[in-house]
Design an enzyme around this catalytic site. Sequence first.
Site, PDB file in Angstrom:
ATOM      1  NE  ARG A 163      -4.212  -1.613   0.216  1.00 50.11           N
ATOM      2  CZ  ARG A 163      -5.360  -1.526   0.889  1.00 50.11           C
ATOM      3  NH1 ARG A 163      -5.606  -0.487   1.636  1.00 50.11           N
ATOM      4  NH2 ARG A 163      -6.251  -2.468   0.775  1.00 50.11           N
ATOM      5  NE  ARG A 214      -6.909   5.247   2.835  1.00 52.21           N
ATOM      6  CZ  ARG A 214      -7.704   4.422   3.467  1.00 52.21           C
ATOM      7  NH1 ARG A 214      -8.940   4.769   3.719  1.00 52.21           N
ATOM      8  NH2 ARG A 214      -7.275   3.242   3.865  1.00 52.21           N
ATOM      9  NE  ARG A 253      -9.929   7.979  -3.001  1.00 52.65           N
ATOM     10  CZ  ARG A 253     -11.176   8.371  -2.734  1.00 52.65           C
ATOM     11  NH1 ARG A 253     -11.664   9.438  -3.314  1.00 52.65           N
ATOM     12  NH2 ARG A 253     -11.917   7.690  -1.893  1.00 52.65           N
ATOM     13  CG  ASP A 275      -8.953  -2.718  -4.419  1.00 49.77           C
ATOM     14  OD1 ASP A 275      -8.449  -2.047  -3.510  1.00 49.77           O
ATOM     15  OD2 ASP A 275      -9.651  -3.725  -4.212  1.00 49.77           O
ATOM     16  CE1 TYR A 298     -13.157  -7.155   1.145  1.00 53.01           C
ATOM     17  CE2 TYR A 298     -11.506  -8.722   0.397  1.00 53.01           C
ATOM     18  CZ  TYR A 298     -11.865  -7.657   1.201  1.00 53.01           C
ATOM     19  OH  TYR A 298     -10.966  -7.102   2.058  1.00 53.01           O
TER      20      TYR A 298
END
Length: 342
Positions: free
Chosen positions: A23, A27, A36, A72, A149
């Site tokens: 990652r 963020r 973003r 992703d 998921y």
Amino acid sequence: MNTNFLRACKGEAVDHTPIWIMRQAGRYLPDYHKVRGKVTFLELCKTPELACEVTLQPVDILGVDAAILFSDILVTPEAMGMDLEFQEKRGPVLPHPVRSQADVDKLIVPDPTDKLGYVMDTIRLLRKELAQKVPLIGFCGAPFTLATYMIEGGSSKSFFETKKMMYAAPEIYANMMDKVTDSVISYLQAQAEAGAQALQVFDSWAGALALCDFEEFALPYVKRIINALKPAGVPLIYFANNGATLLEKTKTCGADVLGLDWRVQIEEAVKIIGPDIAVQGNLDPCALLLPEDKLEKRIQRILDGAKGAKGHIFNLGHGILPETPPEKAKFVVDTVHRLTAK
Ligand code: CP3
């Protein structure tokens, strides 16, 4: 081109231990927020120029030894025909989960150059931008993790619906996993063809399985993927998060590199894995909040612990947390390079 990462994957000599951070585009970086802020997360993934820009940020800011494609794992289920949303507070949501054979029948095995063409466009752009810099890692989700998921409809704690299908309707589960596996194989093949120089399979939820269930319901599909990708000729990394109890089995998956989370002592993992597979990991993402002297000791311990492995790529034991100060990530990169410089 700095090829230390690729050499470490193959167990060849390196100038310093290479490092990248799971990652690493994300963020915790103010530069990521700037991009973003203008688009949704999925728009960012699907706009090659922007995905390329954020992929390059940690390469330039931190000086890591590899770039990882910005995307992703859940673009695969979306390409298979499932609806996908990312909600600010809840994370990923798949509003129509797979619960029956009829749901499985609706899933398609997509042509990745068509449904996921934006990923291949991003990879081609990145290879041009990275030409003199570092190698590019492509990735996918492992079938079991994708299945959680797809069956739960989002993130989960107990994986109740997934295990219910595994135990109560094993044929439906197997039919779904076959489709997911076929989709992932052609997706990774297309990534390698477009220019990905290594491929990582993320099994983020493998640690939720008992060893016998991992062996029956997850590992065979990972092995199929790795066997199918061998001819592509790029290093293959398998990361089973929370996988200390699974190492006896994960080491048989055929990957060139095994990713390790922080819960296992790296020297203990290497004892089980043996000298024929490289390892990647495994600093606790929260350890980046330690003062620098203590952080450096933790880094040194990991470097020492990995010595018996075929090769070592330094990384965190899971994704970097959004709260992490970027300077601390840079400190880890610089420290790994300084402590291992030949
Ligand atoms: O590592 C990188 O820098 C490449 C980009 C990358 C992302 N997701 C970007 C992302 C990679 C390799 C992933 C993989 C991924 N996605 C995994 C496997 C790795 C892991 O962390 O275990 C999983 C389980 C997912 C699914 C996913 N995507 C969740 C659960 C979430 C929400 C939680 C969260 O961290 O926000 C995402 C969203 C996501 N994927 C973000 C990023 C940068 C945050 C999106 C935002 O900007 O709001």
